[in-house]
Write an enzyme that holds these catalytic residues in place. Structure first.
Site, PDB file in Angstrom:
ATOM      1  N   ASP A 236      38.886  31.329  33.346  1.00 13.13           N
ATOM      2  CA  ASP A 236      38.899  31.723  34.714  1.00 13.13           C
ATOM      3  C   ASP A 236      37.836  30.936  35.235  1.00 13.13           C
ATOM      4  O   ASP A 236      36.836  30.491  34.748  1.00 13.13           O
ATOM      5  CB  ASP A 236      39.020  33.023  34.555  1.00 13.13           C
ATOM      6  CG  ASP A 236      38.732  33.833  35.844  1.00 13.13           C
ATOM      7  OD1 ASP A 236      39.898  33.393  37.029  1.00 13.13           O
ATOM      8  OD2 ASP A 236      38.150  34.755  36.051  1.00 13.13           O
ATOM      9  N   SER A 237      37.758  31.393  36.692  1.00 17.51           N
ATOM     10  CA  SER A 237      36.647  30.864  37.460  1.00 17.51           C
ATOM     11  C   SER A 237      35.454  31.628  37.208  1.00 17.51           C
ATOM     12  O   SER A 237      34.370  31.300  37.467  1.00 17.51           O
ATOM     13  CB  SER A 237      37.051  31.022  38.997  1.00 17.51           C
ATOM     14  OG  SER A 237      37.360  32.313  39.246  1.00 17.51           O
TER      15      SER A 237
ATOM     16  N   CYS B 284      43.074  32.247  36.050  1.00 19.83           N
ATOM     17  CA  CYS B 284      42.794  32.328  37.443  1.00 19.83           C
ATOM     18  C   CYS B 284      43.700  32.070  38.172  1.00 19.83           C
ATOM     19  O   CYS B 284      44.641  31.197  37.885  1.00 19.83           O
ATOM     20  CB  CYS B 284      41.653  31.261  37.517  1.00 19.83           C
ATOM     21  SG  CYS B 284      41.018  30.961  39.291  1.00 19.83           S
TER      22      CYS B 284
ATOM     23  N   GLU C 119      32.762  42.045  41.689  1.00 22.12           N
ATOM     24  CA  GLU C 119      31.794  41.570  41.082  1.00 22.12           C
ATOM     25  C   GLU C 119      30.492  42.412  41.206  1.00 22.12           C
ATOM     26  O   GLU C 119      29.564  42.443  40.507  1.00 22.12           O
ATOM     27  CB  GLU C 119      31.401  40.158  41.730  1.00 22.12           C
ATOM     28  CG  GLU C 119      32.516  39.092  41.517  1.00 22.12           C
ATOM     29  CD  GLU C 119      32.266  38.210  40.400  1.00 22.12           C
ATOM     30  OE1 GLU C 119      31.273  38.244  39.719  1.00 22.12           O
ATOM     31  OE2 GLU C 119      33.523  37.823  39.917  1.00 22.12           O
TER      32      GLU C 119
ATOM     33  N   CYS D 202      45.374  37.962  41.962  1.00 19.61           N
ATOM     34  CA  CYS D 202      44.165  37.608  41.634  1.00 19.61           C
ATOM     35  C   CYS D 202      43.304  38.420  40.538  1.00 19.61           C
ATOM     36  O   CYS D 202      43.695  39.608  40.480  1.00 19.61           O
ATOM     37  CB  CYS D 202      43.211  37.928  43.162  1.00 19.61           C
ATOM     38  SG  CYS D 202      41.480  37.605  42.893  1.00 19.61           S
TER      39      CYS D 202
ATOM     40  N   HIS E 123      40.607  39.764  39.923  1.00 22.81           N
ATOM     41  CA  HIS E 123      39.896  40.728  40.176  1.00 22.81           C
ATOM     42  C   HIS E 123      40.595  41.983  40.697  1.00 22.81           C
ATOM     43  O   HIS E 123      40.026  43.248  40.593  1.00 22.81           O
ATOM     44  CB  HIS E 123      39.034  40.493  41.225  1.00 22.81           C
ATOM     45  CG  HIS E 123      37.862  39.387  40.879  1.00 22.81           C
ATOM     46  ND1 HIS E 123      38.086  38.136  40.474  1.00 22.81           N
ATOM     47  CD2 HIS E 123      36.602  39.635  40.568  1.00 22.81           C
ATOM     48  CE1 HIS E 123      37.044  37.589  40.009  1.00 22.81           C
ATOM     49  NE2 HIS E 123      36.031  38.478  40.213  1.00 22.81           N
TER      50      HIS E 123
END
Ligand code: DGL
Length: 267
Positions: free
Chosen positions: A9-10, A72, A151, A183, A185
């Site tokens: 993932d990023s 991702c 985050e 996404c 997140h």
């Protein structure tokens, strides 16, 4: 020797995918790479995301993996064809599993998709959904502020609700019955998003969807052994560890930082 499943993932968000795979396959060895030095991928151009995705995949291939999972969504949306040219091992992105689940869930063929700017710009979910239901109507909205919110650990903060209202209210008037959380997140904002859209909208978690998809590729072999968990990041290992403990609890361990070595850039 048993080979691992590689997941990249990023950054840290792909741990939602990691968690879903770990829960579904307790006996598999998993290796995760989070490109924390270069996150976020969402606002970057497709060419840059493809380049980074190739480098991340090379690193995981060097770890000797049997399947590559692109956790991702932004990378999955633009880089999977390029990654297929790298290797003969199976590569799975999150788009098709998420689209399949959305197609199974919808009754009125009106589907919302939320993701990063890059994912929405690519139209990858719309294309994948309309391959399955040609007359589906897909409404996509980019929600870039959701990533920094998560985050920051603010997914249950009042500010998350305000931002979710702002992004999602237009979707309320589209009469969608299904929304793809496109996404890494966003599954962590599940409750907040559900609150805005109401319980009649089914939220499709692409992290869960990919675990179901993966089970078609993996032979059922359970020797009762617990699989190992290994994590690599390209920067900020302390911050990664902090969030990883929150998301994964017991499955978190073995974290190492890797540098963007020259070898990544070569075949
Ligand atoms: N992992 C990204 C995705 O799922 C979100 C974070 C980023 O923008 O890099 O699209």
């Amino acid at each position: 020797m048993k080979k691992a499943i590689g997941i990249f993932d990023s950054g840290v968000g792909g741990l939602t995918v990691y968690k879903a795979i770990r829960n579904a396959f307790p006996e598999e060895d998993l290796v995760y790479f989070g490109d924390t030095a270069r996150v976020p991928y969402g606002p970057k151009s497709p060419n840059t995301v493809i380049e980074y995705s190739i480098q991340n995949s090379r690193f995981l291939l060097q770890q000797g993996i049997k399947i590559l999972v692109v956790a991702c969504n932004t990378s999955s949306a633009v880089a999977v064809p390029a990654l297929h040219q790298l290797t003969g091992i199976p590569i799975i992105g999150v788009i098709e599993p998420g689209a399949e689940q959305a197609a199974r869930s919808t009754n009125n063929k009106r589907i919302g998709v939320i993701g990063t700017e890059g994912t929405v710009r690519s139209n990858a979910y719309t294309t994948a959904i309309q391959k399955l239901i040609p007359d589906a109507e897909v409404f996509s909205v980019a929600c870039p502020l959701f990533v920094p919110l998560v985050e920051e650990g603010w997914q249950d903060h009042a500010v998350a609700q305000i931002i979710a209202d702002e992004y999602l209210t237009p979707l309320k008037y589209k009469n969608i019955d299904t929304l793809v959380l496109g996404c890494t997140h966003y599954p962590l904002l599940h409750q907040t998003i559900q609150k805005v859209l109401g319980n009649s909208v089914c939220l499709v978690d692409s992290a869960e969807a990919i675990a179901g998809y993966l089970s078609r590729l993996l032979p059922e072999e359970n020797d009762g052994r617990k699989g190992s968990d290994s994590f690599f990041v390209s920067d900020n290992e302390d911050k990664f560890a902090q969030i990883a403990k929150r998301i994964l609890a017991d499955s978190f361990g073995n974290l190492a930082r890797v540098r963007l070595f020259e070898s990544w850039f070569k075949d």
